[in-house]
Design a protein around this motif. Structure first.
Motif: not given
Length: 594
Positions: A111-115, A133-140
């Motif tokens: 959420w923090i990286v994305s927002d 890394d477990s959520v990296a694919d959602k953070l382009p």
């Protein structure tokens, strides 16, 4: 009195930025110690020039990565010297620091990286990188990830080796006060974290006023050991104030090593949250009782409190003076030695300290100056000072800041410390801002001299079925003063009476069990033990003395497990009431349905 503005504001230029003071200090006092970190059994110091050189070299690396002015860079790490280097390097590169607690879950990181739209992330360890890394694919947007433990700073320095020093200074000087310095996501007790936009001016203004309010120890020659999380705004303001004031800032390797490192480094002042001071007191009390010296310690503690209260009133009785002198040799000096031996004063923030602890520490010769602030107020909004202190209050506003008590008792704040708003969330910003005034959500009172006292949390006020308003904090603070109690949550909103959920202190419980010949040392096994329940009841009886009968705790339940940061607690150890209420809904239902 309903409104007060503290005099003595130090003017801060509108075009200021947070690296100006570092370059100036390196030029004026290049050899003065600035930072220190632990290597083996000692602390190694960095000069101001060494620190500035390191910041510049890392900033060049960030620029080589393509970090542009206004780009967000996350620091996903616990407190360490590299955190501070990265913070200033990000600013020098014109970027915006986005802190992430090392205890954050993968979902929170996402959420923090994305927002924020961060373009880079600095993870402390391979374990934290794996979490990312477990959520990296959602953070382009986040195209660069480094691991501090694996030499991130050296890698960045190598990447920036071809960039000219002047390019960094030019980038740094392009930043002005209105530019965003940091985007701090409030941990919150409900909902998704909101990003607080704090400008360079906010940071510089608050750090300047805090230093002006505390000249006795925010000056060259003083030192402190930082162990609070730099992901929290309180520690960041302390970091910035120390560097701007010439204070030697050392970094602890963690709370488990704190007592050892206090003796090694020997700071002259401390910054902590109330729970740290509670743990020191409870640990000393428990140790004394375990050694058969409990009565001496308890008497010494009572004398320390009496001495402080009488000193504040302007006259210390002869009997109290005599006993205080005796206990200073027997008890107080040992406690001061345990904190390094050179600590003259401490600052507490993040939560309410409580008068009992405040008077105790004041009485043993380490006055605790309680302050107050929120992420939205760049932390330092009010502070007790050596020159103007009143135990049980959060002090007066810092110079130039204003406080006002609204008709419903809510504390409102105004000044150069008020944030720029919630990132990408104008609706939430409108909810807390009334012109220049920020609504804190806390309830309080203001005396004739400008001292502010917290009386409760507006959103946490419980209203019983009988219509009685109850402030949980008053009861919870008193219960946590007992050595066996780790956390306490008062319940009873909409119910016929007030009750409490209690967790036990994992460090104090085994010693109590052994001293009382109990077959188990586990909370789950002991929670129904009559002797333990009698101990907890004594803490509740003490807490109930502070309130009316209608507000008093009628019953309680001991929970099998303590609350944990990231689950039931925020990183600053505030209880997430909604989480606890959901997790222990069956326990609460049993209380009111039995």
């Amino acid at each position: 009195m309903r409104e007060y503005t503290s005099p003595g504001e130090i003017q801060v230029a509108a075009d200021t930025n947070l690296t100006d003071a570092l370059w100036e200090a390196a030029s004026a006092n290049p050899t003065r110690p600035a930072l220190a970190h632990r290597v083996g059994d000692r602390f190694v110091e960095w000069s101001t020039q060494q620190f500035a050189d390191e910041v510049q070299a890392v900033a060049k690396g960030l620029m080589a990565l393509g970090v542009e002015k206004g780009d967000k860079v996350c620091i996903y790490s616990g407190t360490r010297i590299e955190w501070t280097v990265l913070d200033f390097a990000i600013w020098a590169a014109g970027g915006v620091t986005v802190p992430i607690y090392e205890t954050s879950s993968a979902e929170q990181v996402e959420w923090i990286v994305s927002d924020s739209g961060a373009v880079a992330l600095m993870a402390e360890s391979t374990e934290l990188k794996a979490e990312y890394d477990s959520v990296a694919d959602k953070l382009p947007t986040c195209t660069n990830v480094f691991v501090i433990d694996d030499g991130a700073l050296e890698e960045l320095k190598q990447k920036g080796s071809d960039i000219d020093d002047d390019a960094v200074r030019e980038r740094a000087s392009s930043v002005v006060g209105s530019d965003m310095a940091t985007l701090v996501y409030t941990s919150g007790t409900t909902g998704r974290p909101k990003g607080c936009v704090i400008s360079h001016y906010n940071f510089a203004w608050d750090a300047t006023q805090v230093a002006a309010a505390l000249p006795e120890f925010l000056k060259p020659g003083e030192s402190t050991l930082l162990f609070l999380p730099l992901a929290h705004i309180f520690a960041r303001v302390i970091q910035t104030s120390c560097i701007r004031s010439g204070v030697l800032l050392a970094f602890s390797t963690g709370i488990p090593n704190l007592l050892e490192e206090l003796k090694i480094f020997q700071p002259t002042f401390l910054i902590a949250v109330p729970r740290v001071f509670e743990k020191v007191f409870n640990g000393a009390q428990q140790k004394a009782h375990g050694e058969g010296k409990g009565k001496i310690f308890d008497k010494a503690a009572a004398v320390a409190e009496d001495y402080s209260r009488q000193s504040e009133a302007g006259k210390v009785g002869l009997g109290t003076k005599v006993l205080h002198a005796i206990f200073d040799k027997l008890v107080y000096s040992k406690l001061r030695d345990a904190m390094g031996g050179r600590v003259r004063v401490a600052v507490s923030g993040g939560a309410a300290l409580g008068e009992r602890l405040g008077h105790f520490y004041n009485g043993i010769g380490i006055p605790i100056l309680e302050g107050y602030g929120l992420t939205e107020t760049t932390a330092g909004a009010t502070i007790n000072t050596p020159a103007a202190s009143r135990v049980g209050t959060i002090g007066k506003p810092v110079p130039g800041a204003s406080v006002k008590i609204a008709d419903d008792g809510e504390i409102l704040l105004k000044g150069g410390l008020i944030f720029q708003g919630y990132y990408n969330n104008p609706e939430a910003t409108e909810e807390v801002m009334d012109g220049e005034w920020f609504h804190t959500g806390d309830l309080g009172a203001l005396d004739g001299e400008g001292f502010v006292r917290i009386t409760g949390r507006k959103k946490e006020i419980l209203v019983t079925a009988g219509g009685k308003n109850v402030a949980p904090a008053v009861l919870e603070d008193r219960m946590r003063a007992h050595a066996l109690i780790s956390q306490a949550m008062v319940i009873g909103d909409g119910e016929p009476f007030i009750a409490a959920l209690i967790t036990l202190d994992a460090e104090a419980l085994p010693a109590w069990a052994e001293n009382n010949d109990k077959p188990s040392k586990e909370a789950a096994d002991l929670k129904d033990d009559p002797d333990l329940q009698a101990e907890i009841q004594s803490a509740i009886d003490e807490a109930n003395k502070a309130v009316s009968k209608a507000e008093s705790i009628r019953t309680y339940r001991i929970l099998p497990d303590d609350f944990e940061v990231g689950n039931e607690l925020t990183p600053t150890l505030k209880v997430k009431r909604n989480v606890v209420g959901e997790k222990y809904g069956d326990v609460i239902a049993e209380i009111y349905n039995s």
